[in-house]
Structures are given as C-alpha cells and as structure tokens.
Design a protein around this motif. Structure first.
Motif, mmCIF file in Angstrom:
data_model
loop_
_atom_site.group_PDB
_atom_site.id
_atom_site.type_symbol
_atom_site.label_atom_id
_atom_site.label_comp_id
_atom_site.label_asym_id
_atom_site.label_seq_id
_atom_site.Cartn_x
_atom_site.Cartn_y
_atom_site.Cartn_z
ATOM 1 N N ASP A 262 26.658 5.566 35.926
ATOM 2 C CA ASP A 262 25.360 5.240 35.351
ATOM 3 C C ASP A 262 25.561 4.852 33.889
ATOM 4 O O ASP A 262 25.909 5.680 33.054
ATOM 5 N N LEU A 263 25.359 3.571 33.581
ATOM 6 C CA LEU A 263 25.538 3.056 32.219
ATOM 7 C C LEU A 263 24.210 2.824 31.502
ATOM 8 O O LEU A 263 24.183 2.217 30.436
ATOM 9 N N SER A 264 23.117 3.324 32.084
ATOM 10 C CA SER A 264 21.795 3.006 31.550
ATOM 11 C C SER A 264 21.579 3.505 30.125
ATOM 12 O O SER A 264 20.695 3.010 29.420
ATOM 13 N N GLY A 265 22.393 4.455 29.677
ATOM 14 C CA GLY A 265 22.266 4.925 28.301
ATOM 15 C C GLY A 265 22.504 3.835 27.280
ATOM 16 O O GLY A 265 22.030 3.913 26.141
ATOM 17 N N PHE A 266 23.208 2.774 27.692
ATOM 18 C CA PHE A 266 23.470 1.672 26.762
ATOM 19 C C PHE A 266 22.224 0.815 26.538
ATOM 20 O O PHE A 266 22.182 0.010 25.596
ATOM 21 N N ASN A 267 21.200 1.004 27.392
ATOM 22 C CA ASN A 267 19.966 0.248 27.225
ATOM 23 C C ASN A 267 19.221 0.631 25.943
ATOM 24 O O ASN A 267 18.225 0.010 25.582
ATOM 25 N N LEU A 268 19.729 1.639 25.267
ATOM 26 C CA LEU A 268 19.225 1.963 23.936
ATOM 27 C C LEU A 268 19.294 0.748 23.018
ATOM 28 O O LEU A 268 18.497 0.604 22.092
ATOM 29 N N PHE A 269 20.244 -0.157 23.300
ATOM 30 C CA PHE A 269 20.451 -1.325 22.438
ATOM 31 C C PHE A 269 19.809 -2.591 23.005
ATOM 32 O O PHE A 269 20.045 -3.692 22.497
ATOM 33 N N SER A 270 19.004 -2.460 24.055
ATOM 34 C CA SER A 270 18.319 -3.620 24.622
ATOM 35 C C SER A 270 17.325 -4.198 23.623
ATOM 36 O O SER A 270 16.792 -3.495 22.760
ATOM 37 N N GLU A 271 17.079 -5.502 23.755
ATOM 38 C CA GLU A 271 16.024 -6.144 22.973
ATOM 39 C C GLU A 271 14.699 -5.848 23.656
ATOM 40 O O GLU A 271 14.504 -6.182 24.824
ATOM 41 N N HIS A 272 13.780 -5.213 22.948
ATOM 42 C CA HIS A 272 12.515 -4.808 23.561
ATOM 43 C C HIS A 272 11.401 -5.833 23.387
ATOM 44 O O HIS A 272 10.431 -5.817 24.137
ATOM 45 N N SER A 273 11.524 -6.729 22.423
ATOM 46 C CA SER A 273 10.438 -7.687 22.191
ATOM 47 C C SER A 273 10.666 -8.975 22.985
ATOM 48 O O SER A 273 9.955 -9.249 23.945
ATOM 49 N N TYR A 274 11.653 -9.769 22.612
ATOM 50 C CA TYR A 274 11.949 -10.998 23.357
ATOM 51 C C TYR A 274 13.310 -11.521 22.924
ATOM 52 O O TYR A 274 13.863 -11.128 21.896
ATOM 53 N N PHE A 275 13.826 -12.460 23.724
ATOM 54 C CA PHE A 275 15.052 -13.166 23.357
ATOM 55 C C PHE A 275 15.006 -14.537 24.009
ATOM 56 O O PHE A 275 14.269 -14.766 24.982
ATOM 57 N N PRO A 276 15.742 -15.524 23.464
ATOM 58 C CA PRO A 276 15.662 -16.892 23.984
ATOM 59 C C PRO A 276 16.360 -17.038 25.329
ATOM 60 O O PRO A 276 17.406 -16.436 25.575
ATOM 61 N N VAL A 277 15.778 -17.861 26.183
ATOM 62 C CA VAL A 277 16.371 -18.177 27.482
ATOM 63 C C VAL A 277 16.147 -19.656 27.773
ATOM 64 O O VAL A 277 15.196 -20.261 27.292
ATOM 65 N N SER A 278 17.021 -20.219 28.557
ATOM 66 C CA SER A 278 16.876 -21.594 29.009
ATOM 67 C C SER A 278 16.198 -21.593 30.369
ATOM 68 O O SER A 278 16.751 -21.087 31.345
ATOM 69 N N GLN A 279 14.980 -22.152 30.430
ATOM 70 C CA GLN A 279 14.289 -22.231 31.715
ATOM 71 C C GLN A 279 15.060 -23.101 32.696
ATOM 72 O O GLN A 279 15.008 -22.904 33.907
ATOM 73 N N MET A 280 15.805 -24.078 32.175
ATOM 74 C CA MET A 280 16.562 -24.961 33.054
ATOM 75 C C MET A 280 17.674 -24.190 33.760
ATOM 76 O O MET A 280 18.063 -24.521 34.870
ATOM 77 N N GLN A 281 18.189 -23.140 33.101
ATOM 78 C CA GLN A 281 19.236 -22.332 33.708
ATOM 79 C C GLN A 281 18.675 -21.166 34.506
ATOM 80 O O GLN A 281 19.242 -20.766 35.514
ATOM 81 N N HIS A 282 17.554 -20.627 34.047
ATOM 82 C CA HIS A 282 17.024 -19.418 34.672
ATOM 83 C C HIS A 282 16.025 -19.713 35.779
ATOM 84 O O HIS A 282 15.952 -18.992 36.756
#
Length: 293
Positions: free
Chosen positions: A177-197
């Motif tokens: 279980d590595l979920s403890g690393f989610n402490l460093f997740s971005e909680h607001s937003y981050f850029p993504v490419s709709q063409m890729q996603h």
C-alpha cells in the motif's frame, strides 16, 4: 505553466513553456489583432509579465507612446531588453525587472495608464498569480483604463479520466500500500492534454467561473448544481478557458498549442448516475468537491 520540464540557462532554469507559448501562432495572432484594433497610437501601456517582449513590441509597432513592462525573473528581463534593443524599440519600451507589486511600491509604473495588458494565465487560470496581479491592476487602473484581457471565462465538465487521476495518485503496487505518498498529490488542478487523455464527459459543459481583473469578487467560492447525463466513475473535472481580448479570443479548448486543459481531481472518485443531481463546489485555488443531492 503547462509543463514541468525546464531548460537550463546559465545557472538558472527557465520553464520550457515559454517556448511553446512563443510558437503558439494562434495565440500570437489573436493578441496582435486585439492590439491592432485597440487604437493604441500615442497611448501609455503597462504590461505585467514581459516574457520575450512580444506583446510589448506589438504595442510599439502599432504606435504606443511608451510601454512599461514588468518581469520578475531578472534573467528573462535581461533577455527581453536585448531582444527589444535588437529590434530598435528600446526608446519606447522599458523593461522593469520586478514584480508588478514591487514596481508599484517603488513608483516605477504610471498611474492611470491607457491600457494594462497581462497574459499570465495557466491551464487553470489562477496558477500564475492571478489574485495578486488583479489586485495590482485595480491599484493603478483608472475608470478609463482598458484591461486586456477584459475578461476570462472558465468552463468545466465532470469526467471519467482514469489516466489523469493516476498521474496524481498511487495505491497498491507489488502487494504494498503506497497510498501514503498521496500526501504529495496536487489537490487543485494540473495541466493535461485532452488529445492524449480523451476524458469521457459525465455532465454537460458549464461555466465554472468568470474572471474580471477589476472585480474583487471574481474569486468568491462557486457552487454549481449539475445533472449528469452519463453514468460512470467521476475522477474529477476537466476545465478550459476563453480569454477575451475585446472581440478577439484566445482559448485553451481542445488545443495543441501553449495552453492545455486542466484536470481538477476529486479526493476520491465518485460513481455518478445519469439524470441525478449533484452539487459541485469550487474555491479560488481550483480545488473542487462533489456531493450528491
């Protein structure tokens, strides 16, 4: 602010997105058209965010009397000065190697300029200091000052996007279980490419927020009532923006240029059902929450 990669320049690093921004011909054409149509001849301009100096030089090209341009990165400011000098516009463009806040405090900027221009938007609009820049604009603008862009509209839709969600979280790997690393997740937003996603929409597209640099209430908490039109696992919201420079538009919708879309993750994915009512709440950082009614 669309990438995390950087390119080294001497002993500092300049974000690589500066290059994609300068190569974004649709963006550049819209900004030039807006400046060309704004009767800038003889006008005094304040620009926040010089970059390589392109908008400042466009203002000079179309007859501005003086452009005061703020750039808080001293290395970028130095490069802009060289570019402006190479184009023989140094007499009409002053590059100030300070933030707009510091330039105002130091008396480097004129009060009540004819036009204030800023193109300091990231994928989710607010990440490059929108709130502080808006405060600075209100401090020096007069009732007749033209703001460019005059307003920014942000749109959003709930979506299934496991790929984007996984870019920002981790759970079980190799039996651990590595979920403890989610402490460093971005909680607001981050850029993504709709063409890729290619996110799968679960709701209609709605206006998330309208941004007006002269309105201090722009960043008030928003609340939207949404009826989903698809059933699926909602990982968050995809957003994009339209920046209005008068009658000319710069958009991040479905583009492969400088700006990407933004992905706003939910803390935990939520199963939504078609036809059900949900409330989406958003704060000024881009953080969202979704609850079922």
């Amino acid at each position: 602010m669309n990438e995390t990669n950087t390119v080294a320049h001497a002993d500092a690093k300049v974000p690589r997105w500066h290059f994609t921004m300068m190569h974004d011909s649709a963006r550049n054409a819209a900004i030039e058209a807006a400046i060309a149509s704004s009767n800038v001849r003889g006008k005094t301009i304040v620009e926040i965010g010089t970059g390589a100096g392109l908008p400042a030089m466009l203002f000079a090209r179309y007859g501005a009397r003086k452009v005061f341009s703020c750039e808080m990165d001293e290395r970028i400011a130095g490069a802009a000065r060289q570019i402006i000098r190479a184009n023989e516009l140094q007499d009409r463009i002053a590059v100030i190697a300070k933030s707009s806040r510091q330039a105002i405090l130091d008396g480097d900027l004129p009060s009540a300029p004819d036009i204030i221009f800023t193109e300091t938007l990231d994928a989710g609009v607010v990440g490059e200091g929108y709130e502080m820049i808006a405060e600075d604009i209100r401090q020096i603008a007069s009732s007749t000052t033209v703001i460019m862009p005059n307003w920014v509209q942000q749109f959003g839709f709930l979506c299934t996007d496991a790929k984007a969600f996984q870019r920002n979280s981790v759970f079980n790997q190799c039996g651990f279980d590595l979920s403890g690393f989610n402490l460093f997740s971005e909680h607001s937003y981050f850029p993504v490419s709709q063409m890729q996603h290619d996110p799968v929409p679960l709701s209609p597209t709605f206006v998330l927020r309208n941004y007006d640099y002269l309105n201090p209430n722009t960043l008030d908490r928003v609340e939207h009532h949404i009826i989903t039109h698809n059933t699926g696992l909602c990982h968050g919201m995809t957003s994009y923006f339209d920046a209005h420079f008068g009658k000319f538009l710069v958009t991040s919708k479905g583009r492969s240029g400088h700006w990407l879309a933004a992905f706003h993750p939910l803390q935990e994915p939520i199963q939504v059902e078609s036809g059900r009512h949900y409330v989406l709440k958003g704060d000024k950082t881009g953080l969202i929450d979704l609850v079922s009614l």
